[in-house]
Design a protein around this motif. Structure first.
Motif, PDB file in Angstrom:
ATOM      1  N   UNK A   1      37.363  36.874  -7.394  1.00 38.26           N
ATOM      2  CA  UNK A   1      38.579  36.409  -6.717  1.00 38.26           C
ATOM      3  C   UNK A   1      38.198  35.287  -5.754  1.00 38.26           C
ATOM      4  N   UNK A   2      38.319  34.070  -6.249  1.00 43.83           N
ATOM      5  CA  UNK A   2      37.909  32.888  -5.497  1.00 43.83           C
ATOM      6  C   UNK A   2      38.581  32.799  -4.138  1.00 43.83           C
ATOM      7  N   UNK A   3      39.821  33.234  -4.051  1.00 46.40           N
ATOM      8  CA  UNK A   3      40.584  33.065  -2.813  1.00 46.40           C
ATOM      9  C   UNK A   3      40.183  34.057  -1.732  1.00 46.40           C
ATOM     10  N   UNK A   4      39.344  35.040  -2.045  1.00 47.68           N
ATOM     11  CA  UNK A   4      39.020  36.089  -1.076  1.00 47.68           C
ATOM     12  C   UNK A   4      37.573  36.013  -0.613  1.00 47.68           C
ATOM     13  N   UNK A   5      37.152  34.823  -0.171  1.00 51.53           N
ATOM     14  CA  UNK A   5      35.881  34.724   0.526  1.00 51.53           C
ATOM     15  C   UNK A   5      36.007  35.293   1.925  1.00 51.53           C
ATOM     16  N   UNK A   6      34.937  35.249   2.672  1.00 52.15           N
ATOM     17  CA  UNK A   6      34.966  35.800   4.031  1.00 52.15           C
ATOM     18  C   UNK A   6      35.621  34.808   4.990  1.00 52.15           C
ATOM     19  N   UNK A   7      36.132  35.287   6.131  1.00 54.83           N
ATOM     20  CA  UNK A   7      36.575  34.355   7.177  1.00 54.83           C
ATOM     21  C   UNK A   7      35.369  33.720   7.856  1.00 54.83           C
ATOM     22  N   UNK A   8      35.475  32.452   8.200  1.00 56.36           N
ATOM     23  CA  UNK A   8      34.333  31.769   8.800  1.00 56.36           C
ATOM     24  C   UNK A   8      34.781  30.549   9.571  1.00 56.36           C
TER      25      UNK A   8
ATOM     26  N   UNK B   1      40.784  34.261   5.560  1.00 52.18           N
ATOM     27  CA  UNK B   1      39.731  34.246   4.557  1.00 52.18           C
ATOM     28  C   UNK B   1      39.652  32.857   3.920  1.00 52.18           C
ATOM     29  N   UNK B   2      38.422  32.375   3.772  1.00 53.64           N
ATOM     30  CA  UNK B   2      38.190  31.105   3.102  1.00 53.64           C
ATOM     31  C   UNK B   2      38.129  31.323   1.593  1.00 53.64           C
ATOM     32  N   UNK B   3      38.254  30.256   0.854  1.00 53.64           N
ATOM     33  CA  UNK B   3      37.912  30.318  -0.552  1.00 53.64           C
ATOM     34  C   UNK B   3      36.397  30.481  -0.662  1.00 53.64           C
ATOM     35  N   UNK B   4      35.958  31.273  -1.622  1.00 53.08           N
ATOM     36  CA  UNK B   4      34.522  31.527  -1.746  1.00 53.08           C
ATOM     37  C   UNK B   4      33.740  30.239  -1.957  1.00 53.08           C
TER      38      UNK B   4
ATOM     39  N   UNK C   1      23.364  33.825  -7.242  1.00 56.95           N
ATOM     40  CA  UNK C   1      24.480  34.752  -7.049  1.00 56.95           C
ATOM     41  C   UNK C   1      25.813  34.061  -7.334  1.00 56.95           C
ATOM     42  N   UNK C   2      25.970  32.863  -6.846  1.00 58.23           N
ATOM     43  CA  UNK C   2      27.185  32.084  -7.038  1.00 58.23           C
ATOM     44  C   UNK C   2      27.465  31.843  -8.517  1.00 58.23           C
ATOM     45  N   UNK C   3      26.410  31.699  -9.321  1.00 58.64           N
ATOM     46  CA  UNK C   3      26.558  31.312 -10.721  1.00 58.64           C
ATOM     47  C   UNK C   3      27.303  32.330 -11.563  1.00 58.64           C
ATOM     48  N   UNK C   4      27.432  33.576 -11.087  1.00 62.52           N
ATOM     49  CA  UNK C   4      28.204  34.588 -11.813  1.00 62.52           C
ATOM     50  C   UNK C   4      29.466  34.984 -11.073  1.00 62.52           C
ATOM     51  N   UNK C   5      29.860  34.188 -10.099  1.00 61.31           N
ATOM     52  CA  UNK C   5      31.056  34.480  -9.311  1.00 61.31           C
ATOM     53  C   UNK C   5      32.211  33.584  -9.744  1.00 61.31           C
ATOM     54  N   UNK C   6      33.371  33.807  -9.145  1.00 61.37           N
ATOM     55  CA  UNK C   6      34.535  32.965  -9.427  1.00 61.37           C
ATOM     56  C   UNK C   6      34.328  31.535  -8.948  1.00 61.37           C
ATOM     57  N   UNK C   7      33.319  31.291  -8.127  1.00 64.26           N
ATOM     58  CA  UNK C   7      33.030  29.945  -7.601  1.00 64.26           C
ATOM     59  C   UNK C   7      32.012  29.194  -8.441  1.00 64.26           C
ATOM     60  N   UNK C   8      31.606  29.745  -9.553  1.00 68.68           N
ATOM     61  CA  UNK C   8      30.499  29.180 -10.327  1.00 68.68           C
ATOM     62  C   UNK C   8      30.790  27.751 -10.768  1.00 68.68           C
ATOM     63  N   UNK C   9      29.716  26.966 -10.826  1.00 67.29           N
ATOM     64  CA  UNK C   9      29.762  25.583 -11.314  1.00 67.29           C
ATOM     65  C   UNK C   9      28.647  25.381 -12.328  1.00 67.29           C
ATOM     66  N   UNK C  10      28.814  24.380 -13.174  1.00 66.73           N
ATOM     67  CA  UNK C  10      27.890  24.184 -14.290  1.00 66.73           C
ATOM     68  C   UNK C  10      26.445  24.010 -13.844  1.00 66.73           C
ATOM     69  N   UNK C  11      26.253  23.409 -12.673  1.00 67.50           N
ATOM     70  CA  UNK C  11      24.888  23.097 -12.240  1.00 67.50           C
ATOM     71  C   UNK C  11      24.215  24.216 -11.447  1.00 67.50           C
TER      72      UNK C  11
END
Length: 493
Positions: free
Chosen positions: A172-179, A194-197, A243-253
């Protein structure tokens, strides 16, 4: 020049609840921090706990992964057969009571979760204030300023990363932590949502790359620097991208970056990685000064015994003779050096993790260990389609541990072997197995216990809401803008 008045942070911060209060730190009280020496003096009260064992920092958890923290995550994982061991845990000659185990085994350890949230945000708020002040010190020695700021950027990134791993759902990309990353009058009244992840990951990678650049420019202050180390920074960057690479925030690189930084983290380390059981245990008890990782231990011996086995089991105290899951134990080759380090027969060894008798059962933490970078590298090669390189790295790692070499693996079979190697390597290591269960989404935990005369069942499936820890109730009450994590219904026994 803006002045940060630091006494509020040090003395008042411990009584506060809520990330809003930890992150939004308007100046109060008297002590002004106006020079680089002031910043270093205040920061040293925090860093002292990273320089000496059994020293409590002015802010944040000690050790950086506490005993309760470690035991909760092991209890939420699948290595130990908690159902089979229940009569060993709840026994007359055990100092922990039924309530302790009910909370741990039924995913109900709210006190520990709250403590993680509060201490991590507390440390972030403290570091925010000092980092802000560094940006005002235009007349300070520029090289030392970069060392000090780089040190703080790495520490802050560690806490942010852990909060993101623990409290943000993977999918859930929209449910990152508050920061929020500043302090003082400019943030009064800010809404702590909450920030976007992806925003959180941008902060993490951006700050760590700045710290790495600082290191390349000025190098460490050997008597002061703790996390300001190019190997450690690259190790943490590899973890973040992995860790990011398998999350909703993943990017090709992401896996390409994970590979790049993992390679940097393991450069020149092969000779320091233990290859016998004795060497393995020597590293565990921090008797090898050349081992390239950052070490901390808990304040008191026996501190994790309630989950891994009493440090007094040799005179009959419970829990003792604890069994691990059958599939976990059977995954070790007979020649694997970890087999004798972890187990006596099929039970957790009384001498785990360090071989000492009577057993100490300390929390023994090695942050930024090269073994983690090696296994990240193997997976990154696999994900990038470089199968031969992935299998080569995996077999090289297995050779360190005396495990059997593999051939002909590819696709899911190769990935499964890497995951299995991670499980064997990181048994009892901080939060790693729980995070692997969250990230790989490949195991269902199904338990049934009787506590206080009532039967409770808990089933944690892949991608379950149980993999995003509950935000503290006090935080939700104070911060109406904060969206809670779903699925948590505390049990009242």
């Amino acid at each position: 020049m803006k002045k940060i008045l630091i006494a509020f942070i040090i003395f008042g911060g411990f009584t506060l609840n809520g990330c809003t209060k930890f992150l939004d730190l308007p100046p109060k009280n008297q002590r002004a921090v106006t020079t680089l020496n002031d910043v270093k003096s205040v920061l040293s009260g925090y860093l002292d706990a990273f320089a000496r064992t059994n020293t409590r920092p002015i802010v944040g958890p000690i050790p950086i992964v506490t005993e309760e923290h470690n035991m909760m995550f092991e209890s939420y994982a699948d290595n130990i057969d908690f159902v089979a061991n229940l009569n060993r845990y709840i026994a007359p000659n055990n100092t922990k009571n039924e309530q302790f185990y009910a909370n741990k085994f039924l995913f109900n350890d709210i006190a520990t979760t709250d403590a993680i949230w509060n201490t991590h945000y507390q440390a972030i708020g403290f570091l925010n204030a000092l980092i802000d002040q560094c940006d005002e010190l235009v007349e300070a020695d520029s090289e030392e300023l970069r060392r000090v700021k780089g040190e703080m950027l790495v520490h802050r990134a560690y806490y942010i990363f852990k909060l993101q791993q623990y409290f943000a759902p993977m999918n859930k990309e929209e449910l990152g932590i508050p920061l929020y990353l500043h302090t003082g009058k400019e943030v009064v009244g800010i809404r702590m949502m909450r920030k976007r992840s992806s925003e959180i990951y941008d902060v993490l990678t951006g700050d760590l790359k700045v710290a790495l650049q600082y290191y390349k420019e000025v190098g460490p202050n050997s008597g002061y620097s703790r996390f300001f180390n190019d190997r450690y920074i690259q190790n943490l960057l590899a973890q973040v991208y992995w860790f990011k690479a398998e999350s909703a925030s993943k990017q090709n690189e992401d896996y390409q970056f994970a590979k790049e930084y993992a390679l940097g983290a393991i450069e020149g380390v092969d000779g320091y990685i233990p290859k016998t059981t004795l060497e393995f245990q020597t590293v565990q008890k921090n008797r090898n000064p050349d081992y390239p990782a950052f070490y901390q231990e808990s304040i008191a011996f026996g501190s994790v015994g309630p989950i891994y086995g009493s440090n007094l089991d040799y005179i009959g105290f419970s829990p003792n003779n604890l069994k691990v899951s059958t599939d976990f134990h059977s995954s070790f080759d007979a020649t694997d050096i970890r087999l004798s380090a972890y187990f006596t027969g099929t039970n957790i060894s009384s001498n785990w993790p360090d071989g000492l008798t009577p057993v100490q059962k300390y929390i023994r933490i090695h942050l930024f260990a090269p073994e983690e970078a090696y296994l990240i590298l193997a997976e990154a090669y696999h994900r990038l389609g470089e199968t031969d390189l992935a299998l080569g790295v995996l077999n090289k790692f297995k050779s360190f541990r005396g495990a059997s070499q593999k051939s002909g693996l590819s696709g899911q079979t190769l990935l499964d072997e890497i995951i299995k190697e991670r499980r064997k390597e990181f048994f009892g290591d901080t939060d790693k197995r729980w995070l692997d269960l969250k990230r790989y989404a490949n195991v269902t935990i199904d338990r049934r216990f009787t506590f206080f005369g009532k039967t409770y069942a808990v089933k944690v499936e892949p991608n379950s809401s149980y993999y995003a820890l509950p935000i503290p109730l006090s935080e939700l009450q104070e911060n109406p803008d904060l969206i809670p994590n779903e699925g948590w219904n505390p049990i009242i026994f």
